[in-house]
Write a protein that holds these residues in place. Sequence first.
Motif, short mmCIF file in Angstrom:
data_model
loop_
_atom_site.label_atom_id
_atom_site.label_comp_id
_atom_site.label_asym_id
_atom_site.label_seq_id
_atom_site.Cartn_x
_atom_site.Cartn_y
_atom_site.Cartn_z
N ARG A 49 5.63 -96.69 -7.74
CA ARG A 49 6.77 -96.82 -6.82
C ARG A 49 7.01 -95.52 -6.06
NH1 ARG A 49 10.56 -100.31 -5.52
NH2 ARG A 49 9.95 -101.79 -7.15
N VAL A 50 6.91 -94.40 -6.75
CA VAL A 50 7.08 -93.09 -6.09
C VAL A 50 6.04 -92.93 -4.98
CG1 VAL A 50 6.86 -90.59 -6.42
CG2 VAL A 50 8.18 -91.95 -8.05
N GLU A 53 6.95 -95.09 -2.03
CA GLU A 53 8.06 -94.52 -1.25
C GLU A 53 7.58 -93.33 -0.40
OE1 GLU A 53 10.91 -93.80 -4.32
OE2 GLU A 53 11.55 -95.91 -4.40
N TRP A 54 6.73 -92.50 -1.00
CA TRP A 54 6.16 -91.37 -0.27
C TRP A 54 5.34 -91.84 0.92
CZ3 TRP A 54 3.55 -87.08 -3.74
CH2 TRP A 54 4.54 -86.26 -4.26
N GLY A 56 5.65 -94.63 2.62
CA GLY A 56 6.57 -95.13 3.65
C GLY A 56 7.20 -93.99 4.43
N LYS A 57 7.67 -92.98 3.70
CA LYS A 57 8.33 -91.84 4.33
C LYS A 57 7.36 -91.10 5.26
CE LYS A 57 11.19 -87.88 2.95
NZ LYS A 57 10.47 -86.74 3.50
#
Length: 306
Positions: A49-50, A53-54, A56-57
């Motif tokens: 998940r991390v 998220e990274w 996407g960012k």
Amino acid sequence: MAEEKPHCKVVLANSIAKSLLEEVHDGLKKIDRKPLLVGFLSSADPAARVYAEWTGKTCNENGFAFELREVDRELLEDAIIDANNDAKVDGIIVYYPIFGNRQDQYLQQIVDVSKDVEGLSHRYIFNMYQNIRFLDEHNQKKSLLPCTPLAVIKILEYLRIYNTILPYGNRLHGRTVTVINRSEVVGRPLAALLANDGACVYSVDIEDVQQFHRGEGLRKRRHEVVEKPGWTLENCLPLSDVVISGVPGDKYKVPLNLLREGAVCINFSSERNFSPEVKEKASIYVPAIGKVTIVVLLRNLLVSKR
């Protein structure tokens, strides 16, 4: 007078990622729209998940479109096939582990080669181990490499461990490298890539040590693997000017007493494989590589669109 401690340069992934991002931005200018990367998350693994998220960012900050699709793992196969057939989707990334067994390998093969930005499909893996660097006979279309091993290579290039005076493909000639962890996703591909570029590589796993190399004077076009019976880190580390470790879990630490003075140390595990004292012995220390891996992913997406 107290003896001065040797100076170790700690290089953060962010600094390396910035220089790679310039190359990505130049590539983006040649495309008239935002490339769409679709990420599939079907894992309860917090690290997955991390990473999602990274991704996407980093996409959103750098002119790429990103869509995270959270899918039950039993429906993932169909979801990947749908994305393969969707002309709007430029690249696909799947966050592993999902089943944690051979089913994950099967899922890697479902992703269409033209949308496989992770370099995990059979064609890319075959080319990587065979040291075939292009998909076509005219050497126009580059064969993609898996993101994490390629991120380590980009870090070694940034640190000038690659000798640019030597011919392309031989630029690690004379280097001895230990890679701790022989996973199929990172450790073994990384050992093969470094050996294909001319290094003598000791690949260390729980069970044994293998040596990857291209023979005396780099005679072979691709690496060969030699078992080293009875060898352990005690044999490899004192010989190695570069040590790259990626053992999962927070228990493992590289034994610093075996490190060569002035070695370059790189950690690709999500946990720290080197204790803080590594700075007393290493000349360069890279504590994490995650941010470089994500930029390499974007770079792969652009390369696959050319």
